[in-house]
Design an enzyme around this catalytic site. Structure first.
Site, short mmCIF file in Angstrom:
data_model
loop_
_atom_site.label_atom_id
_atom_site.label_comp_id
_atom_site.label_asym_id
_atom_site.label_seq_id
_atom_site.Cartn_x
_atom_site.Cartn_y
_atom_site.Cartn_z
N ASN B 83 42.85 -5.21 17.79
CA ASN B 83 42.60 -6.20 17.35
C ASN B 83 42.00 -7.35 17.39
O ASN B 83 41.31 -7.26 18.74
CB ASN B 83 43.86 -7.05 17.23
CG ASN B 83 44.07 -7.93 18.60
OD1 ASN B 83 44.22 -9.68 17.98
ND2 ASN B 83 45.12 -7.68 19.31
N ALA B 84 41.35 -7.85 16.80
CA ALA B 84 39.96 -9.29 17.25
C ALA B 84 40.63 -10.56 16.03
O ALA B 84 39.66 -10.81 15.53
CB ALA B 84 38.71 -8.66 17.09
N GLY B 86 41.61 -12.90 17.29
CA GLY B 86 40.38 -14.51 18.23
C GLY B 86 41.21 -15.82 18.18
O GLY B 86 40.87 -16.74 18.19
N ASN B 141 47.16 -16.56 29.88
CA ASN B 141 46.47 -16.29 29.55
C ASN B 141 45.35 -16.51 30.16
O ASN B 141 44.60 -17.36 29.45
CB ASN B 141 46.51 -16.01 27.57
CG ASN B 141 46.09 -14.96 27.23
OD1 ASN B 141 44.90 -14.30 27.74
ND2 ASN B 141 46.00 -15.15 26.28
N CYS B 144 40.69 -15.05 30.14
CA CYS B 144 39.08 -16.25 28.77
C CYS B 144 37.84 -15.58 29.85
O CYS B 144 37.94 -15.68 31.39
CB CYS B 144 40.00 -16.78 29.17
SG CYS B 144 40.11 -17.49 30.91
N ASN B 208 48.06 -7.51 29.14
CA ASN B 208 47.62 -7.46 27.86
C ASN B 208 46.72 -6.78 27.35
O ASN B 208 46.63 -5.39 27.95
CB ASN B 208 46.25 -9.00 27.95
CG ASN B 208 45.93 -10.21 26.97
OD1 ASN B 208 46.30 -9.43 26.01
ND2 ASN B 208 45.78 -11.46 26.97
N GLY B 232 49.93 -1.74 21.32
CA GLY B 232 51.03 -0.45 21.44
C GLY B 232 51.03 0.39 21.68
O GLY B 232 50.75 0.69 23.70
N GLY B 259 53.15 -3.82 26.19
CA GLY B 259 52.31 -2.89 26.10
C GLY B 259 53.35 -1.83 26.10
O GLY B 259 53.78 -0.89 26.30
N GLY B 281 55.40 -6.25 21.17
CA GLY B 281 54.30 -7.00 20.67
C GLY B 281 54.31 -6.01 19.37
O GLY B 281 55.07 -6.22 18.49
C1 LIG Z 1 47.16 -9.02 16.72
C2 LIG Z 1 48.03 -10.18 17.67
C3 LIG Z 1 47.58 -11.03 18.70
C4 LIG Z 1 47.94 -11.07 19.98
N1 LIG Z 1 47.37 -12.35 20.19
C5 LIG Z 1 48.10 -12.95 21.60
C6 LIG Z 1 48.10 -14.02 21.79
O1 LIG Z 1 47.13 -15.19 21.61
N2 LIG Z 1 48.11 -14.46 23.43
C7 LIG Z 1 48.31 -13.48 23.99
O2 LIG Z 1 49.02 -13.80 25.63
N3 LIG Z 1 48.49 -12.24 24.21
C8 LIG Z 1 47.78 -11.54 22.57
N4 LIG Z 1 48.10 -11.01 22.10
C9 LIG Z 1 48.29 -9.80 23.03
C10 LIG Z 1 49.98 -9.13 23.16
O3 LIG Z 1 51.13 -10.41 23.25
C11 LIG Z 1 49.97 -7.67 23.51
O4 LIG Z 1 50.41 -8.56 25.20
C12 LIG Z 1 49.45 -6.76 23.47
O5 LIG Z 1 49.83 -6.63 22.21
C13 LIG Z 1 49.93 -5.67 23.99
O6 LIG Z 1 52.13 -5.71 23.66
P1 LIG Z 1 52.77 -4.69 22.77
O7 LIG Z 1 51.83 -3.14 23.28
O8 LIG Z 1 53.62 -4.56 23.13
O9 LIG Z 1 51.74 -4.34 21.19
C14 LIG Z 1 47.63 -9.87 20.92
C15 LIG Z 1 48.22 -8.93 20.26
C16 LIG Z 1 48.51 -8.70 18.53
C17 LIG Z 1 48.27 -7.00 18.08
#
Ligand SMILES: Cc1cc2nc3c(=O)[nH]c(=O)nc-3n(C[C@H](O)[C@H](O)[C@H](O)COP(=O)(O)O)c2cc1C
Lengths: 84, 306
Positions: B83-84, B86, B141, B144, B208, B232, B259, B281
Site C-alpha cells: 500500500n501507498a 499516504g 509511528n 518518517c 510497520n 500481510g 505483521g 492489520g
Molecule cells: C492500508 C494500510 C494503512 C496503514 N496505515 C498505517 C498508519 O497510518 N500508521 C501506521 O503506523 N501503520 C499503518 N499501517 C501498517 C499497519 O498498522 C501494520 O503495521 C502493517 O500492515 C503490518 O501488519 P499486517 O501484516 O497485519 O497488516 C497501514 C497498513 C495498511 C495495510
C-alpha cells in the site's frame, strides 16, 4: 449517479463472466453481513463500505473499477483463511 | 438476570488481561493503525470494547488527503498487499474534538497514533495531542524521514528514534503509555528498540510495513504514491526473526508483534516468541470481524493452556 450505475453494471458483467469467483463473492457478502440481531438490518454497513473505499482505494467503493473488484476477489480467494 | 449472564459469558470470552508497560489491556489482541479506521466504522461487526486496544489511523499536525489512487496493489503472496495510502487523516485537532469523544463513548480502548514528515513534525503532532484525555497510549509511528539526516527514516537510527521518544514521553500524561512503532527494514532493530525503551517508550511495535515497490509476476505494478509498504503474511518472514532477536537481547523490551497475524494460531505463536501482545492489520481488510475472531481465539487458547 450515472457513473455509479455504469460502474455497477460493468462490475456485475465482469463477475457474471467469472463463475469461478461466485463462491468467493458470496463468502465476501457473508463476511460483510452484520450480525443477525443488528437492529439496522442485514445489509453491509455503509459506514464501513465507504471507509474501505476511501481508505484503501481513495474513492467511493461504488466507483472502484471492475478489474480492481475482480483482483480483490482473487486475493480473497487465496487468503490464508478462514480467520479464527 | 440474562444481562448478568451474558456479561459473565462475555467476560470469560474476551478477558485475558495483559500489562503493556503502564497500561493494562483486556486481552492481548489489538487493531493496528490504519487498518481499522477510528473503530466506529467497524462497530457493526464487533463491539470495540472487546478488543485489547484499537490503534487509530496515524494522525498528523495538519489534515492530509493521502496519495492519489491506486493506493494498494494486491500481491500474489496469499493475503498480502502493497500500500501507498499516504496517511490520509483529519489531523490531530479534528480527531481530538470530533472523533475521540465518540470513540470513548463507545467504550473503545483507544490508542492514538502520531506521524509526521520529519522527527520535529511527529513531536509537534504529539504536542497537539496532549490536551486530549482518554487514549490509553500513544503509538509513535517512527517510519518518517529524519530531517537532520536526509531521507534516512527515524526508525533506522537509534539516536533519532530515542530523541523522538524522549520528547514524546515528556508530553504524554503519566498514566498514558508511549509505544514506538519500528520499521522491519532498519539495519539494527534491537538497538533501535533498546534506545526507544531507554528514552521512555513502554513498548515497541514490531513492525510497520516493509518498504517495497510493486512486485509479482501477475500483479499490476501501479501505485499512485510510487513505492509503498508490504503487509500481510509476507511480513512474517521479517517479524519472526526480529521477535527472536528481541527476546534474546540483554534487556528485553515489551514487544507488540505486528505483521501477518491472520489467525489466533499465528497470534499465539508470536506470543510464544516473546511478544506481550499482537496487532492485527491486513486481516481486517479481508474480514471486518478479523480482530474479534482472533481475540476470541487467542483468549480461548491461552485459557486452555492456563
Ligand atoms: C492500508 C494500510 C494503512 C496503514 N496505515 C498505517 C498508519 O497510518 N500508521 C501506521 O503506523 N501503520 C499503518 N499501517 C501498517 C499497519 O498498522 C501494520 O503495521 C502493517 O500492515 C503490518 O501488519 P499486517 O501484516 O497485519 O497488516 C497501514 C497498513 C495498511 C495495510
Amino acid at each position: 449517479m450515472t457513473a455509479v450505475l455504469v460502474n455497477g453494471l460493468r462490475v456485475a458483467a465482469a463477475l457474471v463472466a467469472r463463475p469461478t469467483l461466485w463462491p468467493t463473492a458470496v463468502a465476501l457478502l457473508v463476511r460483510l453481513t452484520p450480525s443477525p440481531w443488528d437492529r439496522r438490518g442485514p445489509l453491509p454497513s455503509r459506514t464501513y463500505l465507504s471507509y474501505r473505499g476511501q481508505a484503501v482505494y481513495g474513492m467511493p467503493l461504488s466507483l472502484i473499477p471492475p478489474e480492481d473488484v475482480i483482483r480483490y476477489l482473487q486475493w480473497c480467494r487465496s487468503f490464508p483463511g478462514p480467520v479464527r | 438476570m440474562i444481562e448478568r449472564l451474558s456479561a459473565r459469558r462475555s467476560a470469560s470470552t474476551w478477558d485475558f488481561p495483559v500489562q503493556v508497560g503502564r497500561v493494562q489491556l483486556r486481552n492481548p489482541v489489538m487493531a493496528s493503525s490504519g487498518t481499522y479506521g477510528y473503530g466506529l466504522e467497524y462497530r457493526r461487526y464487533g463491539d470495540p470494547r472487546r478488543l485489547g486496544a484499537l490503534i487509530v489511523k496515524s494522525l498528523t499536525v495538519e489534515p492530509r488527503a493521502g496519495h492519489p489512487p491506486p493506493r494498494v496493489t494486491l500481491l500474489d503472496e496469499p493475503g498480502s498487499m502493497l500500500n501507498a495510502v499516504g496517511v490520509p487523516n483529519p489531523g490531530v485537532v479534528h480527531w481530538g474534538e470530533r472523533i475521540l469523544p465518540e470513540m470513548l463513548e463507545a467504550g473503545a480502548p483507544v490508542v492514538a497514533s502520531v506521524w509526521g514528515l520529519s522527527a520535529e513534525d511527529v513531536v509537534a503532532a504529539a504536542e497537539l495531542l496532549s490536551p486530549y484525555r482518554g487514549p490509553l497510549a500513544w503509538e509513535v509511528n517512527l517510519s518518517c524521514p529524519n530531517s537532520e539526516h536526509g531521507e534516512t527514516p527515524v526508525s533506522h537510527d537509534p539516536e533519532s528514534a530515542a530523541a523522538v521518544c524522549r520528547a514524546i514521553r515528556e508530553l504524554a500524561p503519566d498514566d498514558v503509555g508511549v509505544w514506538a512503532k519500528l520499521s522491519p527494514d532498519a539495519p539494527d532493530v534491537p538497538s533501535v528498540a533498546a534506545a526507544c525503551h531507554a528514552a521512555g517508550a513502554d513498548a515497541v511495535t514490531v513492525s510497520n510495513t516493509y518498504p517495497a515497490a510493486a512486485v509479482g509476476l501477475t500483479t499490476a505494478t501501479r501505485l499512485g504514491g510510487g513505492a509503498g509498504g508490504m503487509s500481510g503474511p509476507v511480513l512474517r518472514r521479517y517479524v519472526e526473526p526480529l521477535l527472536d532477536k528481541l527476546a534474546a537481547s540483554e534487556s528485553p523490551v515489551p514487544v507488540l508483534a505486528c505483521g501477518g497475524v491472520v489467525s489466533s494460531e499465528i497470534a499465539v505463536a508470536y506470543l510464544d516468541r516473546g511478544a506481550t501482545a499482537v496487532q492485527v492489520g491486513t486481516a481486517s481488510l479481508y474480514d471486518p470481524r478479523a480482530c474479534h475472531k482472533i481475540a476470541r481465539g487467542v483468549v480461548r487458547r491461552l485459557k486452555e493452556r492456563a
